[in-house]
Design a protein around this motif. Structure first.
Motif, mmCIF file in Angstrom:
data_model
loop_
_atom_site.group_PDB
_atom_site.id
_atom_site.type_symbol
_atom_site.label_atom_id
_atom_site.label_comp_id
_atom_site.label_asym_id
_atom_site.label_seq_id
_atom_site.Cartn_x
_atom_site.Cartn_y
_atom_site.Cartn_z
ATOM 1 N N ILE A 13 0.863 -1.175 0.000
ATOM 2 C CA ILE A 13 0.000 0.000 0.000
ATOM 3 C C ILE A 13 0.901 1.226 0.000
ATOM 4 C CG2 ILE A 13 -1.742 1.320 1.255
ATOM 5 C CD1 ILE A 13 -2.718 -1.355 2.419
ATOM 6 N N THR A 14 0.712 2.094 -0.997
ATOM 7 C CA THR A 14 1.483 3.325 -1.119
ATOM 8 C C THR A 14 0.558 4.496 -0.871
ATOM 9 O OG1 THR A 14 2.874 2.267 -2.782
ATOM 10 C CG2 THR A 14 2.971 4.677 -2.658
ATOM 11 N N VAL A 15 0.949 5.368 0.049
ATOM 12 C CA VAL A 15 0.164 6.563 0.365
ATOM 13 C C VAL A 15 0.989 7.778 -0.041
ATOM 14 C CG1 VAL A 15 -0.960 7.892 2.187
ATOM 15 C CG2 VAL A 15 -0.928 5.387 2.307
ATOM 16 N N GLU A 16 0.401 8.637 -0.867
ATOM 17 C CA GLU A 16 1.091 9.839 -1.335
ATOM 18 C C GLU A 16 0.262 11.071 -0.973
ATOM 19 O OE1 GLU A 16 2.665 11.885 -5.492
ATOM 20 O OE2 GLU A 16 1.692 9.939 -5.537
ATOM 21 N N ASN A 17 0.911 12.046 -0.379
ATOM 22 C CA ASN A 17 0.253 13.318 -0.080
ATOM 23 C C ASN A 17 0.246 14.137 -1.367
ATOM 24 O OD1 ASN A 17 -0.557 15.842 0.705
ATOM 25 N ND2 ASN A 17 0.711 15.919 2.533
ATOM 26 N N THR A 18 -0.907 14.232 -1.995
ATOM 27 C CA THR A 18 -1.030 14.972 -3.249
ATOM 28 C C THR A 18 -1.612 16.362 -3.039
ATOM 29 O OG1 THR A 18 -3.139 13.835 -3.612
ATOM 30 C CG2 THR A 18 -1.202 12.913 -4.698
ATOM 31 N N GLY A 19 -1.776 16.737 -1.790
ATOM 32 C CA GLY A 19 -2.291 18.062 -1.463
ATOM 33 C C GLY A 19 -1.174 19.077 -1.318
ATOM 34 N N ASN A 20 -1.536 20.256 -0.829
ATOM 35 C CA ASN A 20 -0.542 21.318 -0.700
ATOM 36 C C ASN A 20 -0.265 21.695 0.757
ATOM 37 O OD1 ASN A 20 -2.877 22.678 -0.083
ATOM 38 N ND2 ASN A 20 -2.648 24.269 -1.614
ATOM 39 N N ILE A 21 -0.664 20.819 1.697
ATOM 40 C CA ILE A 21 -0.371 21.048 3.112
ATOM 41 C C ILE A 21 0.135 19.747 3.728
ATOM 42 C CG2 ILE A 21 -2.067 22.918 3.385
ATOM 43 C CD1 ILE A 21 -3.918 20.914 4.767
ATOM 44 N N ASP A 22 0.958 19.884 4.773
ATOM 45 C CA ASP A 22 1.436 18.713 5.498
ATOM 46 C C ASP A 22 0.283 18.094 6.277
ATOM 47 O OD1 ASP A 22 3.912 19.383 4.536
ATOM 48 O OD2 ASP A 22 4.684 20.136 6.445
ATOM 49 N N LEU A 23 0.290 16.768 6.379
ATOM 50 C CA LEU A 23 -0.746 16.038 7.106
ATOM 51 C C LEU A 23 -0.109 15.337 8.301
ATOM 52 C CD1 LEU A 23 -2.522 14.465 4.019
ATOM 53 C CD2 LEU A 23 -3.195 16.510 5.278
ATOM 54 N N THR A 24 -0.787 15.341 9.432
ATOM 55 C CA THR A 24 -0.293 14.661 10.625
ATOM 56 C C THR A 24 -1.366 13.706 11.136
ATOM 57 O OG1 THR A 24 -1.093 16.439 12.056
ATOM 58 C CG2 THR A 24 1.190 16.591 11.307
ATOM 59 N N ASN A 25 -0.945 12.735 11.923
ATOM 60 C CA ASN A 25 -1.849 11.756 12.520
ATOM 61 C C ASN A 25 -2.660 10.994 11.477
ATOM 62 O OD1 ASN A 25 -1.063 12.488 15.176
ATOM 63 N ND2 ASN A 25 -2.386 14.270 15.019
ATOM 64 N N VAL A 26 -2.038 10.705 10.350
ATOM 65 C CA VAL A 26 -2.693 9.928 9.293
ATOM 66 C C VAL A 26 -2.705 8.466 9.732
ATOM 67 C CG1 VAL A 26 -2.512 9.159 6.899
ATOM 68 C CG2 VAL A 26 -1.939 11.522 7.506
ATOM 69 N N VAL A 27 -3.850 7.798 9.626
ATOM 70 C CA VAL A 27 -3.974 6.380 9.978
ATOM 71 C C VAL A 27 -4.508 5.639 8.765
ATOM 72 C CG1 VAL A 27 -5.117 4.692 11.450
ATOM 73 C CG2 VAL A 27 -4.379 6.888 12.404
#
Length: 65
Positions: free
Chosen positions: A32-46
């Motif tokens: 499973i590959t998760v990529e942040n494609t948005g323009n802000i940092d994300l925290t506490n991703v589950v």
């Protein structure tokens, strides 16, 4: 700039032989590959995959990574 949180999640077979499941109880390996494609940092991703058991906390994900 407007905040645009977004994730792209891709689940793929690790072993091409797992594309055909013909034995009860056969183990299927996948990545499973998760990529942040948005323009802000994300925290506490589950990430929670109902077929893998318990959810796994992911590290903080920087924008564009």
């Amino acid at each position: 700039m407007r905040s645009n949180p977004s994730l792209t999640i891709l689940k793929s077979l690790t072993n091409a032989e797992d594309a055909i499941v013909d034995t009860a109880g056969e183990t299927i390996e996948y990545t499973i590959t998760v990529e942040n494609t948005g323009n802000i940092d994300l925290t506490n991703v589950v990430l929670d995959d109902v077929f893998a058991g318990e959810g796994s906390p992911a590290p903080d994900v920087s924008a564009g990574s």
